[in-house]
Design a protein around this motif. Structure first.
Motif, mmCIF file in Angstrom:
data_model
loop_
_atom_site.group_PDB
_atom_site.id
_atom_site.type_symbol
_atom_site.label_atom_id
_atom_site.label_comp_id
_atom_site.label_asym_id
_atom_site.label_seq_id
_atom_site.Cartn_x
_atom_site.Cartn_y
_atom_site.Cartn_z
ATOM 1 N N TYR A 75 0.809 -1.221 0.000
ATOM 2 C CA TYR A 75 0.000 0.000 0.000
ATOM 3 C C TYR A 75 0.843 1.273 0.000
ATOM 4 O O TYR A 75 0.368 2.336 -0.375
ATOM 5 N N GLY A 76 2.078 1.206 0.449
ATOM 6 C CA GLY A 76 2.996 2.326 0.281
ATOM 7 C C GLY A 76 2.824 3.486 1.239
ATOM 8 O O GLY A 76 3.357 4.570 0.998
ATOM 9 N N TYR A 77 2.093 3.305 2.331
ATOM 10 C CA TYR A 77 1.982 4.380 3.314
ATOM 11 C C TYR A 77 3.120 4.269 4.319
ATOM 12 O O TYR A 77 3.534 3.178 4.697
ATOM 13 N N ALA A 78 3.633 5.420 4.766
ATOM 14 C CA ALA A 78 4.776 5.438 5.671
ATOM 15 C C ALA A 78 4.455 6.093 7.007
ATOM 16 O O ALA A 78 5.027 5.728 8.032
ATOM 17 N N LYS A 79 3.520 7.060 6.990
ATOM 18 C CA LYS A 79 3.206 7.818 8.200
ATOM 19 C C LYS A 79 1.694 7.945 8.363
ATOM 20 O O LYS A 79 0.949 7.925 7.388
ATOM 21 N N ALA A 80 1.281 8.099 9.619
ATOM 22 C CA ALA A 80 -0.137 8.339 9.905
ATOM 23 C C ALA A 80 -0.252 9.093 11.219
ATOM 24 O O ALA A 80 0.637 9.020 12.072
ATOM 25 N N SER A 81 -1.337 9.814 11.368
ATOM 26 C CA SER A 81 -1.693 10.413 12.657
ATOM 27 C C SER A 81 -3.029 9.829 13.087
ATOM 28 O O SER A 81 -3.880 9.515 12.248
ATOM 29 N N GLN A 111 -7.139 -2.141 18.593
ATOM 30 C CA GLN A 111 -6.144 -3.131 18.161
ATOM 31 C C GLN A 111 -6.263 -3.405 16.659
ATOM 32 O O GLN A 111 -5.254 -3.467 15.945
ATOM 33 N N GLN A 112 -7.500 -3.575 16.194
ATOM 34 C CA GLN A 112 -7.722 -3.814 14.770
ATOM 35 C C GLN A 112 -7.191 -2.656 13.940
ATOM 36 O O GLN A 112 -6.532 -2.852 12.906
ATOM 37 N N LEU A 113 -7.455 -1.434 14.388
ATOM 38 C CA LEU A 113 -7.008 -0.257 13.657
ATOM 39 C C LEU A 113 -5.482 -0.188 13.600
ATOM 40 O O LEU A 113 -4.900 0.086 12.541
ATOM 41 N N LEU A 114 -4.817 -0.436 14.720
ATOM 42 C CA LEU A 114 -3.361 -0.374 14.747
ATOM 43 C C LEU A 114 -2.748 -1.442 13.837
ATOM 44 O O LEU A 114 -1.766 -1.180 13.133
ATOM 45 N N ARG A 115 -3.325 -2.631 13.820
ATOM 46 C CA ARG A 115 -2.823 -3.673 12.909
ATOM 47 C C ARG A 115 -3.030 -3.257 11.450
ATOM 48 O O ARG A 115 -2.176 -3.497 10.591
ATOM 49 N N THR A 116 -4.161 -2.639 11.177
ATOM 50 C CA THR A 116 -4.440 -2.183 9.811
ATOM 51 C C THR A 116 -3.420 -1.139 9.374
ATOM 52 O O THR A 116 -2.915 -1.172 8.244
ATOM 53 N N MET A 117 -3.103 -0.205 10.270
ATOM 54 C CA MET A 117 -2.109 0.810 9.934
ATOM 55 C C MET A 117 -0.740 0.173 9.731
ATOM 56 O O MET A 117 0.005 0.550 8.806
ATOM 57 N N VAL A 288 -6.400 9.387 10.908
ATOM 58 C CA VAL A 288 -7.513 8.547 11.352
ATOM 59 C C VAL A 288 -8.160 9.189 12.575
ATOM 60 O O VAL A 288 -7.466 9.615 13.508
ATOM 61 N N ASN A 289 -9.492 9.254 12.586
ATOM 62 C CA ASN A 289 -10.196 9.829 13.727
ATOM 63 C C ASN A 289 -10.495 8.741 14.765
ATOM 64 O O ASN A 289 -10.171 7.566 14.565
ATOM 65 N N PRO A 290 -11.108 9.072 15.906
ATOM 66 C CA PRO A 290 -11.302 8.082 16.966
ATOM 67 C C PRO A 290 -12.184 6.887 16.576
ATOM 68 O O PRO A 290 -12.176 5.866 17.274
ATOM 69 N N HIS A 291 -12.917 6.987 15.475
ATOM 70 C CA HIS A 291 -13.807 5.906 15.054
ATOM 71 C C HIS A 291 -13.194 5.017 13.969
ATOM 72 O O HIS A 291 -13.873 4.155 13.419
ATOM 73 N N GLY A 292 -11.932 5.254 13.642
ATOM 74 C CA GLY A 292 -11.285 4.450 12.615
ATOM 75 C C GLY A 292 -11.571 4.919 11.205
ATOM 76 O O GLY A 292 -11.357 4.174 10.246
ATOM 77 N N ILE A 293 -12.029 6.164 11.063
ATOM 78 C CA ILE A 293 -12.327 6.722 9.741
ATOM 79 C C ILE A 293 -11.106 7.492 9.252
ATOM 80 O O ILE A 293 -10.638 8.418 9.923
ATOM 81 N N ALA A 294 -10.580 7.089 8.104
ATOM 82 C CA ALA A 294 -9.341 7.653 7.573
ATOM 83 C C ALA A 294 -9.636 8.729 6.538
ATOM 84 O O ALA A 294 -10.524 8.575 5.689
#
Length: 369
Positions: A75-81, A111-117, A288-294
């Motif tokens: 997917y090529g993403y390197a950073k996220a907030s 946990q699911q969100l962090l694994r996805t990131m 990503v917001n608190p609900h997992g919406i990117a």
């Protein structure tokens, strides 16, 4: 817990030491060599040398005990907030978040969100809020992000840094950066801005704890009409603690396009933004917001994708969204100063929704021309 991370990073490969911003670029062949290590295999000599030269580390255990090798991501993403929660113990009038509600994903969802990131390739993660440190599951989420091999930065108001559980957490897993906001140099001014009695004392206690613990703090001096008379004193406070600092003078509308923060600006202190030449939002970075919406970033939040219900495969849509959001439509269509514009299109859109105070963001409006 691993002391070294070997990871793809965009078109490169890096060797990193959690909690330290510096890294060592390694060729793909050496990344593959580390990826092939198993069980009692001896660490290559070059790995010992790199760890010692870069961070003074001595690797005296099997490499699999000290080293985490992250897999490649397509997917090529390197950073996220990530806003872990919008709730905050402060009530600053100029907050760009507007209504700060205590809500978001449960622990399983986090946990699911962090694994996805992680699977998206995110190596550098900023955890923010609201006030991140007061989320009941901040500690668990922060530790889990470290376990997944992320380099974690935390943004905070510093009010909870004095607390023993936070100090113990950061001693076990050091953030590579801790960014704190400064709202005043005296109790009277600081507490007028934060609308929280006793907040200045807690902030200073947090700074004392961070300095004593040797944490990598960076201070953001936030200037508003309520504290502009203390700008020099706030900068002096930063220098007394020996922490690097930046001064921020320009407020933005809320993420919902409300104008409230603009009324709190100290307009005599405002400075022109640099010319906007584009960014990697939506392409190699996302928010990503608190609900997992990117979304592509903290400003351009709509359209978005839901990483919890739609999953990882939906992330590439963000690149297309980013391109569409940068199109100059509405109040910016036909602009003759595109080449020297100082404001990205999503931010200009928020200003327009907030009442179009053009002098605050547009060269045609007079400000920054």
């Amino acid at each position: 817990m691993h002391r070294l991370i070997a990871s793809p990073f965009l078109s490169d490969y890096l060797l990193l030491h959690p909690g330290h911003p510096s890294g060592v670029r390694i060729p793909e062949a050496r990344y593959n060599e580390l990826r092939a290590l198993t069980g009692p295999d001896a660490a290559p000599v070059w790995l010992h040398d790199a760890a010692r030269q870069a961070w003074g580390l001595t690797l005296d255990r099997p490499p699999t005990a000290d080293l985490l090798v992250r897999e490649r991501s397509r997917y090529g993403y390197a950073k996220a907030s990530w806003e872990i929660n919008l709730g905050c113990d402060y009530d600053c009038e100029f907050c760009y978040l507007g209504e700060k509600r205590f809500e978001g994903l449960d622990w399983q969802g986090k946990q699911q969100l962090l694994r996805t990131m992680r699977d998206a390739g995110v190596l550098w993660l900023q955890i923010t809020g609201g006030e991140a440190l007061i989320d009941p599951e901040f500690g668990a989420a922060y530790e889990y992000a470290h376990q997944l091999g992320m380099m974690v930065q935390v943004s905070s108001n510093g009010s909870s840094l004095r607390k023993a559980p936070i100090r113990e957490l950061f001693a076990r897993h050091r953030p590579y950066r801790l960014t704190l906001s400064v709202y005043g140099a005296t109790a009277e001014t600081y507490e007028k801005v934060t609308r929280n009695r006793g907040s200045f004392g807690r902030f200073l206690d947090g700074l004392d704890a961070a300095r004593a613990d040797g944490l990598p703090v960076r201070l953001n001096v936030i200037v508003s009409d309520d504290n502009a008379h203390e700008v020099d004193d706030m900068v002096a406070l930063c220098k007394r603690y020996g922490f690097p600092h930046q001064v921020f003078t320009n407020m933005s509308p809320t993420i919902d396009g409300e104008a409230n923060p603009l009324a709190s600006q100290a307009e005599a202190h405002m400075t022109p933004r640099s010319v906007f030449t584009g960014c990697n939002a939506g392409h190699t970075f996302f928010h990503v917001n608190p609900h997992g919406i990117a979304s592509i970033c903290k400003v351009g939040r709509d359209p978005s994708v839901n990483l919890i219900t739609e999953g990882l495969a939906t992330l590439p849509r963000l690149g297309q969204i980013a391109e569409s959001l940068q199109l100059r439509t509405g109040g910016c269509s036909g602009c003759t100063k595109v080449g020297t514009c100082r404001t990205c299109r999503p931010l200009a859109k928020l200003y327009q929704e907030a009442g179009d105070r053009r002098e605050l963001y547009c060269q045609h409006g007079g400000y920054g021309s």
